[in-house]
Design a protein around this motif. Structure first.
Motif, PDB file in Angstrom:
ATOM      1  N   VAL A 200      15.174  22.082   0.086  1.00  0.00           N
ATOM      2  CA  VAL A 200      16.226  21.618  -0.823  1.00  0.00           C
ATOM      3  C   VAL A 200      15.614  20.975  -2.065  1.00  0.00           C
ATOM      4  N   ALA A 201      14.563  20.169  -1.870  1.00  0.00           N
ATOM      5  CA  ALA A 201      13.880  19.540  -3.007  1.00  0.00           C
ATOM      6  C   ALA A 201      13.260  20.602  -3.916  1.00  0.00           C
ATOM      7  N   ALA A 202      12.677  21.629  -3.298  1.00  0.00           N
ATOM      8  CA  ALA A 202      12.075  22.724  -4.081  1.00  0.00           C
ATOM      9  C   ALA A 202      13.147  23.447  -4.892  1.00  0.00           C
ATOM     10  N   TYR A 203      14.323  23.626  -4.298  1.00  0.00           N
ATOM     11  CA  TYR A 203      15.424  24.246  -5.032  1.00  0.00           C
ATOM     12  C   TYR A 203      15.761  23.436  -6.289  1.00  0.00           C
ATOM     13  N   CYS A 204      15.797  22.102  -6.155  1.00  0.00           N
ATOM     14  CA  CYS A 204      16.111  21.234  -7.300  1.00  0.00           C
ATOM     15  C   CYS A 204      15.076  21.403  -8.415  1.00  0.00           C
ATOM     16  N   ILE A 205      13.799  21.514  -8.023  1.00  0.00           N
ATOM     17  CA  ILE A 205      12.735  21.716  -9.016  1.00  0.00           C
ATOM     18  C   ILE A 205      12.921  23.059  -9.724  1.00  0.00           C
ATOM     19  N   VAL A 206      13.191  24.105  -8.949  1.00  0.00           N
ATOM     20  CA  VAL A 206      13.378  25.445  -9.518  1.00  0.00           C
ATOM     21  C   VAL A 206      14.613  25.474 -10.426  1.00  0.00           C
ATOM     22  N   ALA A 207      15.712  24.861  -9.969  1.00  0.00           N
ATOM     23  CA  ALA A 207      16.953  24.849 -10.756  1.00  0.00           C
ATOM     24  C   ALA A 207      16.753  24.118 -12.079  1.00  0.00           C
ATOM     25  N   THR A 208      15.984  23.024 -12.049  1.00  0.00           N
ATOM     26  CA  THR A 208      15.698  22.270 -13.273  1.00  0.00           C
ATOM     27  C   THR A 208      14.831  23.088 -14.218  1.00  0.00           C
TER      28      THR A 208
ATOM     29  N   ALA B 107      21.329  15.297  -5.152  1.00  0.00           N
ATOM     30  CA  ALA B 107      20.774  13.979  -5.476  1.00  0.00           C
ATOM     31  C   ALA B 107      21.591  12.865  -4.836  1.00  0.00           C
ATOM     32  N   TYR B 108      22.902  13.019  -4.788  1.00  0.00           N
ATOM     33  CA  TYR B 108      23.752  12.024  -4.126  1.00  0.00           C
ATOM     34  C   TYR B 108      23.332  11.852  -2.664  1.00  0.00           C
ATOM     35  N   CYS B 109      23.212  12.967  -1.968  1.00  0.00           N
ATOM     36  CA  CYS B 109      22.905  12.929  -0.523  1.00  0.00           C
ATOM     37  C   CYS B 109      21.488  12.423  -0.257  1.00  0.00           C
ATOM     38  N   PHE B 110      20.519  12.990  -0.967  1.00  0.00           N
ATOM     39  CA  PHE B 110      19.124  12.652  -0.694  1.00  0.00           C
ATOM     40  C   PHE B 110      18.767  11.241  -1.154  1.00  0.00           C
ATOM     41  N   THR B 111      19.422  10.751  -2.208  1.00  0.00           N
ATOM     42  CA  THR B 111      19.176   9.372  -2.647  1.00  0.00           C
ATOM     43  C   THR B 111      19.595   8.397  -1.567  1.00  0.00           C
ATOM     44  N   TYR B 112      20.717   8.687  -0.914  1.00  0.00           N
ATOM     45  CA  TYR B 112      21.156   7.807   0.177  1.00  0.00           C
ATOM     46  C   TYR B 112      20.140   7.813   1.318  1.00  0.00           C
ATOM     47  N   VAL B 113      19.670   8.988   1.692  1.00  0.00           N
ATOM     48  CA  VAL B 113      18.701   9.089   2.784  1.00  0.00           C
ATOM     49  C   VAL B 113      17.401   8.369   2.404  1.00  0.00           C
TER      50      VAL B 113
ATOM     51  N   PRO C 164      15.105  15.178  -5.752  1.00  0.00           N
ATOM     52  CA  PRO C 164      16.386  15.534  -6.382  1.00  0.00           C
ATOM     53  C   PRO C 164      16.879  14.494  -7.389  1.00  0.00           C
ATOM     54  N   LEU C 165      16.625  13.205  -7.117  1.00  0.00           N
ATOM     55  CA  LEU C 165      17.030  12.166  -8.060  1.00  0.00           C
ATOM     56  C   LEU C 165      16.273  12.312  -9.377  1.00  0.00           C
ATOM     57  N   ILE C 166      14.968  12.547  -9.280  1.00  0.00           N
ATOM     58  CA  ILE C 166      14.151  12.748 -10.484  1.00  0.00           C
ATOM     59  C   ILE C 166      14.620  13.999 -11.245  1.00  0.00           C
ATOM     60  N   CYS C 167      14.909  15.061 -10.494  1.00  0.00           N
ATOM     61  CA  CYS C 167      15.398  16.297 -11.129  1.00  0.00           C
ATOM     62  C   CYS C 167      16.752  16.079 -11.813  1.00  0.00           C
TER      63      CYS C 167
ATOM     64  N   LEU D 280      29.487  18.615  -3.128  1.00  0.00           N
ATOM     65  CA  LEU D 280      29.118  17.402  -2.400  1.00  0.00           C
ATOM     66  C   LEU D 280      29.731  17.393  -1.000  1.00  0.00           C
ATOM     67  N   LEU D 281      30.988  17.798  -0.902  1.00  0.00           N
ATOM     68  CA  LEU D 281      31.651  17.867   0.409  1.00  0.00           C
ATOM     69  C   LEU D 281      30.904  18.795   1.365  1.00  0.00           C
ATOM     70  N   LEU D 282      30.548  19.968   0.865  1.00  0.00           N
ATOM     71  CA  LEU D 282      29.854  20.945   1.701  1.00  0.00           C
ATOM     72  C   LEU D 282      28.468  20.439   2.106  1.00  0.00           C
ATOM     73  N   LEU D 283      27.757  19.829   1.174  1.00  0.00           N
ATOM     74  CA  LEU D 283      26.421  19.311   1.475  1.00  0.00           C
ATOM     75  C   LEU D 283      26.467  18.181   2.494  1.00  0.00           C
ATOM     76  N   VAL D 284      27.428  17.279   2.318  1.00  0.00           N
ATOM     77  CA  VAL D 284      27.570  16.159   3.259  1.00  0.00           C
ATOM     78  C   VAL D 284      27.833  16.675   4.669  1.00  0.00           C
ATOM     79  N   LYS D 285      28.676  17.693   4.775  1.00  0.00           N
ATOM     80  CA  LYS D 285      28.985  18.263   6.095  1.00  0.00           C
ATOM     81  C   LYS D 285      27.775  18.974   6.690  1.00  0.00           C
ATOM     82  N   PHE D 286      26.994  19.636   5.830  1.00  0.00           N
ATOM     83  CA  PHE D 286      25.852  20.420   6.303  1.00  0.00           C
ATOM     84  C   PHE D 286      24.656  19.526   6.637  1.00  0.00           C
ATOM     85  N   ILE D 287      24.370  18.547   5.788  1.00  0.00           N
ATOM     86  CA  ILE D 287      23.151  17.747   5.944  1.00  0.00           C
ATOM     87  C   ILE D 287      23.269  16.686   7.026  1.00  0.00           C
TER      88      ILE D 287
END
Length: 453
Positions: A108-116, A167-173, A194-197, A436-443
């Motif tokens: 997931v973090a790698a995806y954020c880097i690629v998307a950025t 970033a919302y989900c991973f920042t909390y974790v 993800p927060l940095i991205c 965000l809803l889908l990610l929260v349910k999945f993660i």
């Protein structure tokens, strides 16, 4: 300090905000992220910055502006007071380490880097097509986004929403695992990516509002999690200030030096002033913009008679209706005065078009309607805050609730800037919330929550 009579209402507003802050500080359990405490505090700071810039911006503060802000703040306090319940969590103290699978986190973090990176590459591509460098393209595309929107790869553009949701989900974790459970930073490193991205992709989009949003999100999670970890007995106010002030300093430095990249008119940016004046421009100028627009409305009373009902307050929703052809553009009539870009005055040669949380509702519904709108908005936020976030025990359900709530708490966080409800109740906001809803349910699955002392 110019004409003292022109400053008297501004100084009076600041004194009023101090007194109101002292009241809510005691009333709402000295919680920094109480909706009223936070809003009054940050608007008070913005008022102080306006006092600093009285001569630089040549401010003539109007009594009606004082009345709008003072009444709006009072309605926030009354709303929270009616929603407030003082209770303690009597449940057994417990916290859970959130042990996400390493491959999931890294992927997931790698995806954020690629998307950025793809977002950066798309900006570069559009810039080259216009014979612009990347730094020039960022500001140009932001200022003329309607022109560039159809040229922007739609899949890459949607990556912005997904990065923000992750970033919302991973920042909390990250806050839970690193700040509460004191896990080694290297073990939590991928969680902060993800927060940095989100910071990077926000700068690439030509804005910095979401940088503030995510910075405040981090502080919100940090404060609530550490307080909850003590069984809601000891507020981590000193710890929050200890990490918050240095990070804020870094953020302001990024803001100051990136101003020549994200804005199209570089010469105007250079005239805004030094770091303090630039801080005042970003945090304090919405009050001055409101003040100037109020003066415009007083001079041309009745100029907005044919304005579409709620067009400023619910502008995001109206834009969505227009985009899908539900409403024709001719059916949507905005204000002729009291909104839009306006020079803030003085020697800065700077302009602004955001004017605190109070302005859109005031322009649409006058002072009385604004008071009703602010009351409803802050009552709903405060009601959920005190019944589902404060003094609750840690659980998988609680984690989902606080992350989803933080998405709407953005309205409070950016109240000094604008009414961000319009950026939630719009196509982008709705799609981002669905992500965000889908990610929260999945993660956040039950098996990932590990009980530790």
């Amino acid at each position: 300090m110019g004409n003292i009579e022109n400053c008297i209402y501004l100084i009076t507003l600041f004194l009023f905000e101090i007194l109101l802050f002292l009241y809510v500080w005691q009333k709402f359990d000295r919680s920094i992220f109480s909706p009223s405490i936070y809003t009054i505090g940050v608007l008070g700071f913005g008022t102080l910055l306006n006092i600093w810039c009285v001569d630089y911006w040549d401010i003539s503060f109007h009594p009606r502006t004082f009345g709008i802000i003072a009444l709006g703040l009072c309605m926030m306090v009354i709303a929270e007071k009616n929603a407030y319940i003082k209770r303690r969590n009597d449940s057994e103290y417990k916290m859970f380490y959130i042990s996400l699978p390493p491959m999931l986190v890294i992927s997931v973090a790698a995806y954020c880097i690629v998307a950025t990176f793809l977002y950066f590459n798309e900006i570069r591509r559009l810039g080259l097509a216009q014979s612009l460098a990347v730094s020039e393209a960022i500001g140009n595309i932001k200022e003329n986004f309607e022109e560039f929107e159809e040229l922007f790869n739609p899949f890459i553009r949607q990556g912005y929403k997904i990065v923000m949701a992750i970033a919302y989900c991973f920042t909390y974790v990250f806050v839970n695992n690193y700040c509460v459970f004191k896990k080694k930073f290297l073990k939590c490193f991928w969680l902060i990516i993800p927060l940095i991205c989100s910071f990077g992709i926000n700068i690439l989009s030509g804005g910095r509002g979401d940088m503030i949003r995510m910075f405040l999100l981090f502080l919100f999670f940090y404060y609530i999690n550490l307080w909850q970890a003590t069984g809601w007995r000891k507020k981590p106010t000193k710890k929050l200030l200890k990490i918050g002030i240095p990070i804020l300093g870094i953020m302001l430095s990024i803001f100051f030096f990136s101003r020549l990249v994200v804005k199209q008119n570089i010469s105007t940016q250079k005239q805004i002033g030094g770091p303090v004046e630039y801080l005042a421009y970003y945090i304090g100028s919405p009050i001055q913009v409101l003040n100037l627009h109020v003066y415009e409305l007083e001079k041309r009373e009745g100029a907005n008679k044919n304005m579409t009902l709620g067009i400023n307050t619910f502008s995001g929703f109206y834009q969505m209706l227009k985009k899908y052809g539900i409403l024709d553009a001719k059916q949507i009539k905005g204000p002729t005065v009291g909104a839009g870009m306006i020079y803030i005055g003085g020697d800065s040669n700077a302009a602004g078009n955001v004017e605190t949380i109070f302005a859109p509702a005031h322009l649409d519904f006058s002072i009385a309607g604004m008071c009703v709108y602010i009351y409803i908005l802050y009552y709903l936020i405060s009601y959920y805050f005190y019944r589902n976030i404060m003094y609750e025990s840690f659980s998988r359900r609680y984690v989902k609730r606080i992350i989803l709530f933080s998405f709407f708490y953005y309205i409070v966080e950016m109240s000094f800037y604008d009414d961000c409800q319009k950026w939630i109740l719009c196509q982008t906001g709705i799609l981002q919330f669905i992500c965000l809803l889908l990610l929260v349910k999945f993660i956040f699955r039950e098996k990932y929550f590990v009980r530790e002392s």
